[in-house]
Design a protein around this motif. Structure first.
Motif, PDB file in Angstrom:
ATOM      1  N   ASP A   1      -5.941   2.647   1.526  1.00 21.40           N
ATOM      2  CA  ASP A   1      -6.140   1.232   1.816  1.00 21.40           C
ATOM      3  C   ASP A   1      -6.710   0.473   0.626  1.00 21.40           C
ATOM      4  OD1 ASP A   1      -5.192   1.814   4.278  1.00 21.40           O
ATOM      5  OD2 ASP A   1      -7.117   1.751   5.312  1.00 21.40           O
ATOM      6  N   SER A   2      -7.651   1.090  -0.104  1.00 27.06           N
ATOM      7  CA  SER A   2      -8.272   0.373  -1.215  1.00 27.06           C
ATOM      8  C   SER A   2      -7.411   0.422  -2.472  1.00 27.06           C
ATOM      9  CB  SER A   2      -9.660   0.959  -1.507  1.00 27.06           C
ATOM     10  OG  SER A   2      -9.558   2.328  -1.845  1.00 27.06           O
ATOM     11  N   VAL A   3      -7.108   1.623  -2.936  1.00 22.79           N
ATOM     12  CA  VAL A   3      -6.338   1.756  -4.171  1.00 22.79           C
ATOM     13  C   VAL A   3      -4.901   1.301  -3.977  1.00 22.79           C
ATOM     14  CG1 VAL A   3      -5.567   3.377  -5.929  1.00 22.79           C
ATOM     15  CG2 VAL A   3      -7.828   3.639  -4.910  1.00 22.79           C
ATOM     16  N   GLY A   4      -4.285   1.636  -2.838  1.00 21.22           N
ATOM     17  CA  GLY A   4      -2.910   1.218  -2.599  1.00 21.22           C
ATOM     18  C   GLY A   4      -2.771  -0.285  -2.560  1.00 21.22           C
ATOM     19  N   HIS A   5      -3.688  -0.949  -1.859  1.00 19.50           N
ATOM     20  CA  HIS A   5      -3.631  -2.416  -1.813  1.00 19.50           C
ATOM     21  C   HIS A   5      -3.849  -3.005  -3.197  1.00 19.50           C
ATOM     22  CE1 HIS A   5      -4.357  -6.544  -0.469  1.00 19.50           C
ATOM     23  NE2 HIS A   5      -5.422  -6.528  -1.262  1.00 19.50           N
TER      24      HIS A   5
ATOM     25  N   THR B   1      -9.646  -7.626  -9.162  1.00 18.61           N
ATOM     26  CA  THR B   1      -9.129  -6.591  -8.261  1.00 18.61           C
ATOM     27  C   THR B   1      -9.409  -5.193  -8.793  1.00 18.61           C
ATOM     28  OG1 THR B   1      -7.375  -8.072  -7.479  1.00 18.61           O
ATOM     29  CG2 THR B   1      -7.059  -5.713  -7.135  1.00 18.61           C
ATOM     30  N   THR B   2      -9.136  -4.984 -10.076  1.00 13.65           N
ATOM     31  CA  THR B   2      -9.370  -3.649 -10.642  1.00 13.65           C
ATOM     32  C   THR B   2     -10.851  -3.302 -10.656  1.00 13.65           C
ATOM     33  OG1 THR B   2      -9.338  -4.672 -12.847  1.00 13.65           O
ATOM     34  CG2 THR B   2      -7.286  -3.690 -12.044  1.00 13.65           C
ATOM     35  N   ARG B   3     -11.715  -4.289 -10.931  1.00 17.20           N
ATOM     36  CA  ARG B   3     -13.152  -4.006 -10.946  1.00 17.20           C
ATOM     37  C   ARG B   3     -13.638  -3.598  -9.552  1.00 17.20           C
ATOM     38  NH1 ARG B   3     -14.725  -8.549 -12.577  1.00 17.20           N
ATOM     39  NH2 ARG B   3     -14.814  -8.076 -14.807  1.00 17.20           N
TER      40      ARG B   3
ATOM     41  N   GLU C   1     -14.922   0.650  -5.312  1.00 18.47           N
ATOM     42  CA  GLU C   1     -14.583   1.320  -4.051  1.00 18.47           C
ATOM     43  C   GLU C   1     -14.194   2.773  -4.290  1.00 18.47           C
ATOM     44  OE1 GLU C   1     -11.697  -0.839  -1.860  1.00 18.47           O
ATOM     45  OE2 GLU C   1     -12.800  -2.737  -1.915  1.00 18.47           O
ATOM     46  N   LEU C   2     -13.503   3.026  -5.404  1.00 20.54           N
ATOM     47  CA  LEU C   2     -13.145   4.409  -5.725  1.00 20.54           C
ATOM     48  C   LEU C   2     -14.391   5.247  -5.986  1.00 20.54           C
ATOM     49  CD1 LEU C   2     -10.865   6.416  -6.215  1.00 20.54           C
ATOM     50  CD2 LEU C   2     -10.803   5.670  -8.596  1.00 20.54           C
TER      51      LEU C   2
END
Length: 424
Positions: free
Chosen positions: A232-236, A269-271, A276-277
């Motif tokens: 959900d986090s990385v895919g989005h 978004t990347t930050r 989240e990762l």
């Protein structure tokens, strides 16, 4: 003839093969473990029989051995670690598969009883085979060497009168070899007997199997949770960044302001995704790792999610008739992930410039989330797709909610109902 030689080789392997030798060693270890209990038994048998020389009396030694075995059973009951130690020895020396043995300490009454029975059996059979292994080979060697002894004897060795027969000297070597083979048969048979009974006595109890199943279920639940969070986090984030970069590339020369907004959204978004990762990896390493960023929630992070989605060129109309701050934390967290996955699906399948309608409302004690968008291809028709919808269904089910998703007349609709108070 080949069948006969094959049978002889199999029998020889059964008696003297590597597995037979290791099982014999296992039996000798059992005899060594039995010695302290035999000594204690002698302390009991000696005074009870008024005998000062128990060591020189074979019946009294056997009686001491019989008295010591119940003490071994008591030891196995009092020390739960007896089971993993014995199971390890059985695995390495008797060749029993690990899956058929229990390696945890014996905690229940049934496990302790079976461990005591095994420990008594191991020491009992091992003690007998160990005694035979000490006594039989010298006697057999004497019988094998008996003809040579008779030839070289010049009176310095007084032989029993029963040996004053020629046929005795002739049959001595045969009898010695037969006795050694009989010892090997006893050792191999006893080793096979213990190996056969080891899974029954040292195997997992129903409680052990239940505990193992619960541990596997807990491990699977953690893995599924991590998979959902990563998807959900990385895919989005990857979907959003891809579309933002694509839109910025198309208007690079005509709309620099949009390009700057897109690049800023990509950076944001990347930050956030890296944060989240780190959170997910912290959970993977240390459970709930201290110092990691908190999981995003509908109350604190919905505006940022909508802003980043719009920066990719997707028009999002959001209608909120529920107060995100009034939601329970677990509902707010899972609702954010559901909305994030719904928008991620829209980014992947709706195309540029399509309007997505997002509605959240509270009805009869439930939070209702609806995401609608025109779509040419449902998530299921993408090769390898559908993981996001399963993740949404899992999140809703864990909270006691329901999920409906499907395409109707060219419109993809995702509808989720989450109880405001439900199972965690």
């Amino acid at each position: 003839m080949p069948e006969t030689s094959y049978g002889v080789s199999e029998f020889a392997r059964f008696l003297f093969g590597r597995q037979a030798r290791r099982r014999w060693l296992h039996l000798i270890i059992g005899g060594a473990l039995a010695m302290p209990y035999v000594f204690v038994g002698q302390l009991v048998v000696g005074p009870a029989t008024d005998s000062r020389y128990v060591f020189n009396d074979l019946p009294l030694q056997l009686l001491s051995f019989a008295v010591g075995l119940p003490l071994a059973a008591v030891t196995a009951v009092l020390f739960p670690l007896t089971r993993p130690l014995e199971a390890g020895a059985v695995r390495w020396l008797c060749g029993v598969d690990r899956d058929r043995l229990a390696y945890g300490p014996a905690r229940t009454r049934d496990a302790k009883g079976r461990t005591a029975a095994w420990f008594t059996l191991h020491l009992g059979v091992g003690g007998i085979i160990s005694g035979m292994s000490l006594a039989v080979p010298p006697f057999a060697a004497f019988l094998v060497a008996l003809p040579v002894v008779a030839l070289v004897n010049r009176g310095w060795l007084e032989l029993p009168s029963a040996l004053d027969h020629t046929w005795v000297f002739a049959l001595g070597p045969v009898a010695g070899v037969a006795i050694l083979i009989a010892l090997a048969v006893c050792a191999a048979g006893s080793g096979a007997f213990l190996s056969r009974w080891a899974p029954a006595l040292l195997g997992p109890t129903p409680e052990d199997r239940l505990a193992a199943a619960e541990a596997r279920a807990a491990d699977l639940a953690v893995r599924n949770r991590l998979a959902r969070e990563l998807h959900d986090s990385v895919g989005h984030a990857l979907s959003a960044v891809t579309l933002q970069a694509s839109a910025a590339r198309r208007v690079l020369d005509t709309d620099p302001e949009f390009v700057r907004e897109a690049l800023a959204a990509i950076e944001d978004t990347t930050r956030r995704t890296i944060g989240e990762l780190d959170t997910v990896l912290g959970v993977l390493r240390d459970g709930d790792a201290p110092g990691t960023a908190p999981a995003p929630t509908l109350a604190a992070d919905l505006d940022g999610l909508l802003r980043r989605t719009r920066a990719s060129g997707l028009r999002v109309q959001a209608t909120l008739t529920a107060d995100p701050d009034a939601l329970p934390p677990v509902v707010s967290r899972e609702a954010y992930r559901i909305v994030q996955e719904g928008l991620s699906n829209a980014l992947k399948h709706a195309g540029d410039g399509v309007t997505v309608r997002l509605r959240t409302a509270v009805a009869d004690g439930h939070l209702e989330i609806t995401v609608e968008n025109p779509v040419a291809c449902a998530p299921e028709c993408r090769p390898g797709g559908g993981h996001g919808l399963r993740g949404i269904a899992d999140r809703a089910r864990l909270l006691g909610g329901t999920t409906q998703a499907g395409a109707t007349q060219g419109t993809w609709r995702l509808h989720v109902r989450l109880p405001m108070k439900g199972p965690a």
